[in-house]
Design a protein around this motif. Sequence first.
Motif, short mmCIF file in Angstrom:
data_model
loop_
_atom_site.label_atom_id
_atom_site.label_comp_id
_atom_site.label_asym_id
_atom_site.label_seq_id
_atom_site.Cartn_x
_atom_site.Cartn_y
_atom_site.Cartn_z
N VAL A 325 -34.23 -73.93 -7.60
CA VAL A 325 -34.42 -72.92 -6.54
C VAL A 325 -35.75 -73.17 -5.83
CG1 VAL A 325 -34.98 -70.47 -6.18
CG2 VAL A 325 -32.99 -71.09 -7.51
N LEU A 326 -36.81 -73.39 -6.60
CA LEU A 326 -38.13 -73.59 -6.00
C LEU A 326 -38.19 -74.85 -5.14
CD1 LEU A 326 -40.45 -72.57 -8.98
CD2 LEU A 326 -39.95 -71.24 -6.95
N MET A 327 -37.50 -75.89 -5.61
CA MET A 327 -37.57 -77.17 -4.90
C MET A 327 -36.68 -77.20 -3.64
SD MET A 327 -39.80 -78.57 -6.62
CE MET A 327 -39.93 -80.11 -5.78
N THR A 328 -35.63 -76.36 -3.63
CA THR A 328 -34.69 -76.47 -2.51
C THR A 328 -34.78 -75.31 -1.52
OG1 THR A 328 -33.00 -75.39 -3.85
CG2 THR A 328 -33.00 -77.79 -3.87
N SER A 329 -35.66 -74.34 -1.77
CA SER A 329 -35.74 -73.19 -0.86
C SER A 329 -36.44 -73.56 0.44
CB SER A 329 -36.50 -72.04 -1.53
OG SER A 329 -35.80 -71.64 -2.67
#
Length: 341
Positions: A325-329
């Motif tokens: 989630v953190l990498m693709t937001s």
Amino acid sequence: YVPPQVRKAQETLDDKKKEELGRLKKMVNGLINRLSEPNLSSISGQMEDLYMGNSRKDMNETLTDILMNACVTPVAMPARLIMEHVLLVSVLHHNVGIEVGAHFLEAVVKKFDELCKSDAEGKECENLLALIAHLYNFHVVHSLLIFDILKRLVSAFTEKEIELILFLLKNVGFSLRKDDALALKELITEAQKKANTAETKLRNQTRVRFMLETMLALRNNDMRKIPGYDPEPVEKLRKLQRTLVHSSASGKETQLRVSLESLLSADQVGRWWIVGSSWSGAPMINDTDKKTQEKLYVGKVSSKIMELARKQRMNTDIRRSIFCVLMTSEDYLDAFEKLLK
């Protein structure tokens, strides 16, 4: 297998802990035994010092046990005594932290629920209800809990419950009217309906008629119609409370806005009303939900991100999900939304 030297160390630690707790209990007991209105200031100060010098968990448990033993007896406790005990809890709740009041409130409500279900003959229920009423009078708990208890008592509507409704309304009725007149009006309507549909034997009882008269007097704000109603002792102690509570800690935000259901199911679903309350016990989210959520994020992200997660030692599904989630937001709002899901 626990090696002998470790076992010995644990045993001495347990003995040491027991000794410390025994000493603490004696100190708290001594202070509670001397508690009265004139020396409330010095005793609350000494209690605050004890809170600073000992673990809060130990202090909360010790204080709750001692207060419960002092106030919950088979005979009716003098109102003044209960008020002074609750005022001490209120001062500590405002000055030390809300977990003091929260711990005491939870213990009282659970005991009240337990005794209501059993047909206990003594006056324990009234004493517990008086504790809850004064926790509301001294701004530890919000009116929401009082209304929940009243609704429960009205829905049961037996002789015992009618007595408890009268007792509670006499203690906090006019404060409830100030706080939420509409909810009180709804409750009165519900009680009238219950009284009309009750069996004839119960309906003709003077106590039921007296309860309905008391409720109408509350609705019409007519204090003279309620025999034995005297708001002065509570007002006097409220003034004392204002002098004892540090100005920074006072205010409505310290009131616990918690429902009866939340308090009774605290062991299953955690205590959201205590900030930073640690969770122990069965997981709050069931496993099936977790699996579907994990698949949801793992399915959307590329194998490159998954490889990165593996390299960063994200070794559980939930960690991998958060990492992805953190990498693709796109931005922080997007990340927040996805993390919430």
